[in-house]
Motif scaffolding. Structure first.
Motif, short mmCIF file in Angstrom:
data_model
loop_
_atom_site.label_atom_id
_atom_site.label_comp_id
_atom_site.label_asym_id
_atom_site.label_seq_id
_atom_site.Cartn_x
_atom_site.Cartn_y
_atom_site.Cartn_z
N CYS A 82 0.83 -1.20 0.00
CA CYS A 82 0.00 0.00 0.00
C CYS A 82 0.87 1.26 0.00
CB CYS A 82 -0.99 -0.04 1.17
SG CYS A 82 -2.33 1.17 1.02
N TRP A 130 -12.61 -5.34 -3.43
CA TRP A 130 -11.92 -6.38 -4.20
C TRP A 130 -11.86 -6.02 -5.67
CZ3 TRP A 130 -9.90 -10.65 -1.71
CH2 TRP A 130 -10.29 -10.80 -0.36
N VAL A 133 -6.43 -8.46 -10.35
CA VAL A 133 -5.03 -8.09 -10.54
C VAL A 133 -4.50 -8.89 -11.72
CG1 VAL A 133 -2.73 -8.19 -9.52
CG2 VAL A 133 -4.68 -7.45 -8.14
N ARG A 150 -8.43 -11.95 -7.44
CA ARG A 150 -8.87 -10.70 -6.83
C ARG A 150 -8.16 -10.45 -5.50
NH1 ARG A 150 -13.67 -8.89 -9.12
NH2 ARG A 150 -14.48 -8.02 -7.18
N PHE A 151 -7.78 -9.19 -5.30
CA PHE A 151 -7.13 -8.76 -4.08
C PHE A 151 -7.88 -7.54 -3.53
CE2 PHE A 151 -3.92 -11.22 -6.17
CZ PHE A 151 -3.11 -11.73 -5.17
N TYR A 152 -7.59 -7.20 -2.28
CA TYR A 152 -8.33 -6.13 -1.60
C TYR A 152 -7.54 -4.82 -1.63
CZ TYR A 152 -11.34 -3.79 1.74
OH TYR A 152 -12.22 -2.92 2.32
N PHE A 153 -8.23 -3.74 -2.05
CA PHE A 153 -7.63 -2.42 -2.21
C PHE A 153 -8.32 -1.39 -1.31
CE2 PHE A 153 -6.75 -4.52 -6.22
CZ PHE A 153 -5.55 -3.99 -6.66
N THR A 171 -4.41 -3.17 -12.78
CA THR A 171 -5.80 -3.31 -12.35
C THR A 171 -6.61 -2.19 -12.98
OG1 THR A 171 -5.19 -4.37 -10.25
CG2 THR A 171 -7.33 -3.26 -10.32
N SER A 179 -0.71 -1.94 -10.24
CA SER A 179 -1.10 -2.40 -8.91
C SER A 179 -0.01 -3.20 -8.21
CB SER A 179 -2.40 -3.20 -8.97
OG SER A 179 -2.32 -4.24 -9.94
N PHE A 191 -2.33 -3.28 -3.37
CA PHE A 191 -3.35 -4.00 -2.62
C PHE A 191 -2.77 -4.51 -1.29
CE2 PHE A 191 -1.50 -6.83 -5.87
CZ PHE A 191 -0.93 -7.80 -5.07
N HIS A 192 -3.68 -5.00 -0.45
CA HIS A 192 -3.31 -5.52 0.87
C HIS A 192 -3.34 -7.04 0.84
CE1 HIS A 192 -3.38 -1.80 3.35
NE2 HIS A 192 -4.20 -1.37 2.39
N SER A 196 -6.46 -10.16 1.79
CA SER A 196 -6.89 -10.70 0.49
C SER A 196 -7.09 -12.21 0.48
CB SER A 196 -5.89 -10.29 -0.60
OG SER A 196 -5.86 -8.89 -0.75
#
Length: 212
Positions: A82, A130, A133, A150-153, A171, A179, A191-192, A196
Motif C-alpha cells: 500500500c 476487491w 489483478v 482478486r485482491f483487496y484495495f 488493475t 497495482s 493491494f493488501h 486478500s
C-alpha cells in the motif's frame, strides 16, 4: 528459520500483517519493529503503511528509519504494501512530497472526472474493495496465484513508474493502473495481501520462500 522484520513507523495496523505472515510462516521469527538495527539484522523486510503520504514520510524520518529502509531495499527480499509501495517512488502528488526515490516514477490521484465504470455508473474514490489483478509476466510471488485473481484495495493514489518494466501487475478502476511493481529483490503492491484471503496468503508465503 527466517527472520522477517515488519517496519513500524507509526502508520497502519501492522498486527494484521504480522498475523498473516505468521500464519504462512510458522516457526519463523516474524516481528514488528521500529528499531533500525533490528531491520538491518533481519533476513527479509516488509514495509507496509496506511494513511497520507506526507505523514508517512515524516514519521519514517522521525524514527530514523530511512537509512534502514534504503539499505534493506538495496540488498534483501523486500515487500512493500500500500503506502509502503508508494513511498518507494520519487514523488507523490499527495501533499506534493518527495518519496524515498528507490524506484523511478511518481504517485498520482485517481482522476475523479474520468472515474466511470463500464456500465456508465460513477466510480467512487477511494478505490475500496476487491478487484482483479492482471499479472504482467511471471514472478516468483505470483506462483500458484491465477492471473486475474482478486485482491483487496483501499487507496486514492497509485504509482506511475517511469520505467514500464517495473510494472508487475495492472488493475482497472476507471483507468488502468499499476497495482504491483517488481525489480530485483523488491516486490511491492498497492493491494493488501494480508486482507486478500487465499490469494494474499499465497503471495505472502511466496515472499517467505523467495530467493531473488
Amino acid at each position: 528459520m527466517t527472520s522477517v522484520a515488519i517496519i513500524d513507523y507509526g502508520m497502519g495496523n501492522l498486527r494484521s500483517v504480522a498475523k498473516a505472515i505468521e500464519h504462512v510462516a510458522p516457526g519463523h521469527d516474524v516481528f514488528v519493529t521500529s528499531d533500525p538495527a533490528r531491520v538491518a539484522a533481519a533476513e527479509r523486510v516488509v514495509f507496509p503503511g496506511q494513511g497520507a503520504m506526507p505523514d508517512c514520510m515524516r514519521e519514517l524520518d522521525a524514527r530514523g528509519l530511512r537509512p534502514a529502509v534504503l539499505a534493506a531495499a538495496a540488498e534483501k527480499p523486500f515487500l512493500g504494501i500500500c503506502i509502503g509501495q508508494q513511498m518507494l517512488f520519487q514523488h507523490s502528488a499527495e501533499g506534493d512530497v518527495p518519496g524515498l526515490g528507490i524506484l523511478p516514477g511518481e504517485v498520482v490521484r485517481f482522476p475523479e472526472a474520468k472515474m466511470v465504470a463500464t456500465d456508465g455508473s460513477r466510480l467512487k474514490v477511494p478505490h475500496m474493495g476487491w478487484n482483479e489483478v492482471r499479472q504482467c509476466g511471471p514472478h516468483a510471488l505470483w506462483e500458484g496465484i491465477p492471473d486475474g485473481d482478486r485482491f483487496y484495495f483501499v487507496h486514492s493514489y497509485f504509482v506511475v513508474p517511469a520505467d514500464a518494466s517495473l510494472t508487475a501487475a495492472e488493475t482497472d478502476y476507471g483507468v488502468r493502473f499499476t497495482s504491483a511493481v517488481a525489480r530485483a529483490n523488491i516486490f511491492a503492491a498497492q493491494f493488501h495481501p494480508e486482507k486478500s484471503a487465499a490469494a494474499g496468503l499465497r503471495l505472502l508465503a511466496n515472499f517467505i520462500r523467495w530467493q531473488p
